[in-house]
Motif scaffolding. Structure first.
Motif, PDB file in Angstrom:
ATOM      1  N   ALA A 236       1.035  -1.156  -0.039  1.00 42.36           N
ATOM      2  CA  ALA A 236      -0.023  -0.084   0.062  1.00 42.36           C
ATOM      3  C   ALA A 236       0.963   1.210  -0.152  1.00 42.36           C
ATOM      4  O   ALA A 236       0.326   2.377  -0.414  1.00 42.36           O
ATOM      5  N   HIS A 237       2.162   1.330   0.561  1.00 44.59           N
ATOM      6  CA  HIS A 237       2.949   2.234   0.608  1.00 44.59           C
ATOM      7  C   HIS A 237       4.039   2.461  -0.762  1.00 44.59           C
ATOM      8  O   HIS A 237       4.994   2.552  -0.634  1.00 44.59           O
ATOM      9  N   ARG A 238       3.347   2.372  -1.871  1.00 43.76           N
ATOM     10  CA  ARG A 238       4.159   2.520  -3.141  1.00 43.76           C
ATOM     11  C   ARG A 238       3.739   4.043  -3.864  1.00 43.76           C
ATOM     12  O   ARG A 238       4.261   4.211  -4.677  1.00 43.76           O
ATOM     13  N   SER A 239       3.206   4.751  -2.984  1.00 41.95           N
ATOM     14  CA  SER A 239       2.992   6.289  -3.332  1.00 41.95           C
ATOM     15  C   SER A 239       4.524   6.692  -3.384  1.00 41.95           C
ATOM     16  O   SER A 239       5.593   6.334  -2.679  1.00 41.95           O
ATOM     17  N   PRO A 240       5.029   7.862  -3.995  1.00 38.29           N
ATOM     18  CA  PRO A 240       6.204   8.426  -4.063  1.00 38.29           C
ATOM     19  C   PRO A 240       6.856   9.297  -2.755  1.00 38.29           C
ATOM     20  O   PRO A 240       7.905   9.790  -2.842  1.00 38.29           O
ATOM     21  N   ALA A 269      11.001  11.310  14.481  1.00 40.81           N
ATOM     22  CA  ALA A 269      11.081  10.554  13.094  1.00 40.81           C
ATOM     23  C   ALA A 269      12.651  10.319  12.853  1.00 40.81           C
ATOM     24  O   ALA A 269      13.283   9.324  12.546  1.00 40.81           O
ATOM     25  N   ARG A 270      13.498  11.641  12.989  1.00 38.10           N
ATOM     26  CA  ARG A 270      14.893  11.593  12.834  1.00 38.10           C
ATOM     27  C   ARG A 270      15.566  10.409  13.818  1.00 38.10           C
ATOM     28  O   ARG A 270      16.593  10.037  13.424  1.00 38.10           O
ATOM     29  N   ASP A 271      15.000  10.413  15.091  1.00 33.45           N
ATOM     30  CA  ASP A 271      15.735   9.568  16.262  1.00 33.45           C
ATOM     31  C   ASP A 271      15.539   8.149  15.712  1.00 33.45           C
ATOM     32  O   ASP A 271      16.409   7.274  15.858  1.00 33.45           O
ATOM     33  N   TRP A 272      14.229   7.648  14.958  1.00 30.05           N
ATOM     34  CA  TRP A 272      14.060   6.450  14.503  1.00 30.05           C
ATOM     35  C   TRP A 272      14.748   6.106  13.293  1.00 30.05           C
ATOM     36  O   TRP A 272      15.453   5.024  13.159  1.00 30.05           O
ATOM     37  N   LEU A 273      15.221   7.315  12.544  1.00 27.76           N
ATOM     38  CA  LEU A 273      15.949   7.076  11.443  1.00 27.76           C
ATOM     39  C   LEU A 273      17.587   6.743  11.887  1.00 27.76           C
ATOM     40  O   LEU A 273      17.999   5.772  11.289  1.00 27.76           O
ATOM     41  N   GLN A 274      17.869   7.289  12.847  1.00 31.33           N
ATOM     42  CA  GLN A 274      19.101   7.107  13.581  1.00 31.33           C
ATOM     43  C   GLN A 274      19.155   5.564  14.110  1.00 31.33           C
ATOM     44  O   GLN A 274      20.373   4.958  13.737  1.00 31.33           O
ATOM     45  N   LEU A 275      18.216   5.213  14.701  1.00 24.18           N
ATOM     46  CA  LEU A 275      18.033   3.816  15.177  1.00 24.18           C
ATOM     47  C   LEU A 275      18.300   2.776  13.860  1.00 24.18           C
ATOM     48  O   LEU A 275      18.954   1.878  14.069  1.00 24.18           O
ATOM     49  N   LEU A 276      17.498   3.167  12.877  1.00 27.14           N
ATOM     50  CA  LEU A 276      17.501   2.219  11.721  1.00 27.14           C
ATOM     51  C   LEU A 276      18.792   2.172  10.832  1.00 27.14           C
ATOM     52  O   LEU A 276      18.782   1.343  10.034  1.00 27.14           O
ATOM     53  N   GLY A 277      19.484   3.167  11.161  1.00 28.43           N
ATOM     54  CA  GLY A 277      20.874   3.518  10.312  1.00 28.43           C
ATOM     55  C   GLY A 277      20.306   3.980   8.628  1.00 28.43           C
ATOM     56  O   GLY A 277      21.211   3.503   8.184  1.00 28.43           O
ATOM     57  N   LEU A 278      19.228   4.745   8.694  1.00 25.20           N
ATOM     58  CA  LEU A 278      18.721   5.098   7.450  1.00 25.20           C
ATOM     59  C   LEU A 278      18.742   6.862   7.610  1.00 25.20           C
ATOM     60  O   LEU A 278      18.056   7.148   6.342  1.00 25.20           O
ATOM     61  N   VAL A 279      19.723   7.142   8.394  1.00 24.90           N
ATOM     62  CA  VAL A 279      19.414   8.927   8.158  1.00 24.90           C
ATOM     63  C   VAL A 279      19.935   9.508   6.877  1.00 24.90           C
ATOM     64  O   VAL A 279      19.080  10.541   6.532  1.00 24.90           O
ATOM     65  N   GLU A 280      20.537   8.890   6.224  1.00 25.16           N
ATOM     66  CA  GLU A 280      21.208   9.359   5.170  1.00 25.16           C
ATOM     67  C   GLU A 280      20.295   9.241   3.895  1.00 25.16           C
ATOM     68  O   GLU A 280      20.204   9.622   2.853  1.00 25.16           O
ATOM     69  N   ASP A 281      19.231   8.144   4.168  1.00 27.66           N
ATOM     70  CA  ASP A 281      18.056   7.886   3.214  1.00 27.66           C
ATOM     71  C   ASP A 281      16.839   8.659   3.557  1.00 27.66           C
ATOM     72  O   ASP A 281      15.823   8.208   2.785  1.00 27.66           O
ATOM     73  N   ARG A 282      16.742   9.492   4.257  1.00 27.54           N
ATOM     74  CA  ARG A 282      15.527  10.062   4.810  1.00 27.54           C
ATOM     75  C   ARG A 282      14.674  10.656   3.664  1.00 27.54           C
ATOM     76  O   ARG A 282      13.629  10.738   3.641  1.00 27.54           O
ATOM     77  N   GLN A 283      15.428  11.220   2.748  1.00 24.51           N
ATOM     78  CA  GLN A 283      14.705  12.137   1.629  1.00 24.51           C
ATOM     79  C   GLN A 283      14.395  11.064   0.419  1.00 24.51           C
ATOM     80  O   GLN A 283      14.028  11.869  -0.655  1.00 24.51           O
ATOM     81  N   LYS A 284      14.862   9.936   0.513  1.00 20.19           N
ATOM     82  CA  LYS A 284      14.699   9.164  -0.671  1.00 20.19           C
ATOM     83  C   LYS A 284      13.129   8.484  -0.594  1.00 20.19           C
ATOM     84  O   LYS A 284      12.614   8.323   0.279  1.00 20.19           O
ATOM     85  N   PRO A 285      12.540   8.249  -1.952  1.00 17.24           N
ATOM     86  CA  PRO A 285      11.569   7.453  -1.815  1.00 17.24           C
ATOM     87  C   PRO A 285      11.379   6.167  -1.395  1.00 17.24           C
ATOM     88  O   PRO A 285      12.473   5.569  -1.495  1.00 17.24           O
ATOM     89  N   LEU A 286      10.587   5.942  -0.560  1.00 19.77           N
ATOM     90  CA  LEU A 286      10.725   4.654   0.171  1.00 19.77           C
ATOM     91  C   LEU A 286      10.896   3.281  -0.785  1.00 19.77           C
ATOM     92  O   LEU A 286      11.416   2.583  -0.550  1.00 19.77           O
TER      93      LEU A 286
END
Length: 376
Positions: A236-240, A269-286
């Motif tokens: 369902a999360h295939r939106s851009p 949200a940024r704290d969770w991205l830090q936990l996931l190791g995905l901070v650098e990917d935060r602006q990428k389309p999912l």
């Protein structure tokens, strides 16, 4: 007499493992940990061209574990190393092949490029690290009713044929349940009863967070207390929408973000991205993330509102062994660091987590005449 390279390795091991004071002791007088250190030193200092290490970090004190992890590449040199462990996050990043064993099967992850393998191991170690805490809730949780969920003689049937029947089940705060059963035994339907997404939830006796189903409760009254993840939700999360906006949508239980997030929500949200190791990917389309990283984001999205109950419907479905290890590492962190009750649906034995000490087997509630038609 020792060769010079062997002497060098032995000296490094004696100092690094702090076993110099043991060299004059009788072997049988050593403790279990001291014995493991001595045997490790003997194996690693040898001239053997092939090293077989079975759980080399197990039984070592914390200081020795850190030291050995840091120096293992240097100690192995150019030799062949075969290392067995049940904690893949402890694997050294200099490996070039990985085999994962599960349910009597071998899942081959290698050979991989050095970049791919070291990146996966580094990500796995980050997700497993205890010094990267689960972000604290940004709002204070109201006192929880007890139990969180209660099903009384619950039955789901189609055309008069029951999928499961007469199910009594209670979920208390902080409990962790694994739901198993044959394909077609109603595992997903059971979660839909709790969520209120199944049409038969109103003909069953179901209490969810103090609300009796069918007494006028709003969808938000229930869903604000529940996080939910499934492979169909990922579809369902295939939106851009980008990764950060996907995370933030968890505050509103929406597919897509239609509210302006507050500064506190952005920081969360940024704290969770830090936990996931995905901070650098935060602006990428999912959609540009790997399938496994997308699943990690959806689990964080479900947890960002700090729900007292998390429902995971086959969270590892469709993932390869490498991505499954990442998802399971995150779930273990949630169990260890949060008091959220977790219901984990899976029919794959290789996806089981030892911390789930309560098991609901829906095979026990399937009509005997129908159970012979179902397969695990």
């Amino acid at each position: 007499m020792l060769f010079r390279s062997e002497e060098t390795r032995l000296s490094l091991l004696i100092d690094g493992l702090s076993i110099g004071h043991l060299l004059d002791h009788g072997f049988r007088t050593l403790s279990t940990g001291e014995t493991r250190k001595l045997l490790l030193a003997r194996a690693l200092a040898s001239q053997a061209e092939v090293l077989l290490l079975d759980e080399p970090l197990q039984g070592l004190d914390a200081k020795a574990q850190v030291w050995l992890s840091k120096h293992l590449d240097e100690l192995v040199g150019g030799r062949t190393l075969v290392l067995a462990t049940n904690k893949p996050e402890q694997l050294p990043c200099m490996l070039d092949h990985v085999l994962i064993l599960g349910a009597g099967q071998i899942e081959n992850l290698g050979p991989l490029t050095a970049t791919d393998l070291s990146g996966w191991l580094a990500h796995l170690q980050h997700l497993s690290a205890k010094d990267v805490p689960i972000p604290a809730p940004i709002t204070r949780r109201e006192p929880l009713p007890s139990p969180l969920v209660r099903l009384n003689q619950a039955t789901i049937a189609y055309a008069g044929v029951p999928i499961f029947k007469e199910l009594d089940w209670t979920i208390d705060a902080g409990e962790h349940w694994q739901v198993i059963g044959p394909n077609g035994s109603g595992k997903t339907s059971l979660l839909q009863l709790i969520l209120g997404d199944h049409p038969q939830c109103y003909v069953n006796d179901i209490l969810v967070f103090g609300f009796q189903r069918g007494t006028g409760e709003s969808v938000w009254d229930v869903k604000r207390n529940i996080g939910f993840v499934s492979s169909s939700l990922q579809m369902a999360h295939r939106s851009p929408g980008n990764v950060e906006r996907t995370l933030l949508s968890g505050f509103y239980d929406s597919i897509g973000l239609y509210h302006k997030p507050s500064e506190r929500e952005l920081n969360q949200a940024r704290d969770w991205l830090q936990l996931l190791g995905l901070v650098e990917d935060r602006q990428k389309p999912l959609s540009q993330l790997s399938f496994g990283s997308q699943r990690l984001v959806l689990i964080a999205r479900a947890m960002i509102k700090a729900p007292p109950l998390l429902l995971l419907d086959e969270p590892c479905l469709g993932l390869d062994a490498a991505n499954r290890a990442l998802v399971l590492a995150l779930i273990r962190q949630l169990i260890e660091q949060r008091d959220t009750a977790i219901v984990y649906v899976s029919h794959d034995e290789s996806d089981q987590i030892e911390a789930f000490n309560r098991v609901l087997d829906l095979a026990d509630f399937v009509d005997p005449q129908r159970s012979t038609q179902l397969e695990r």
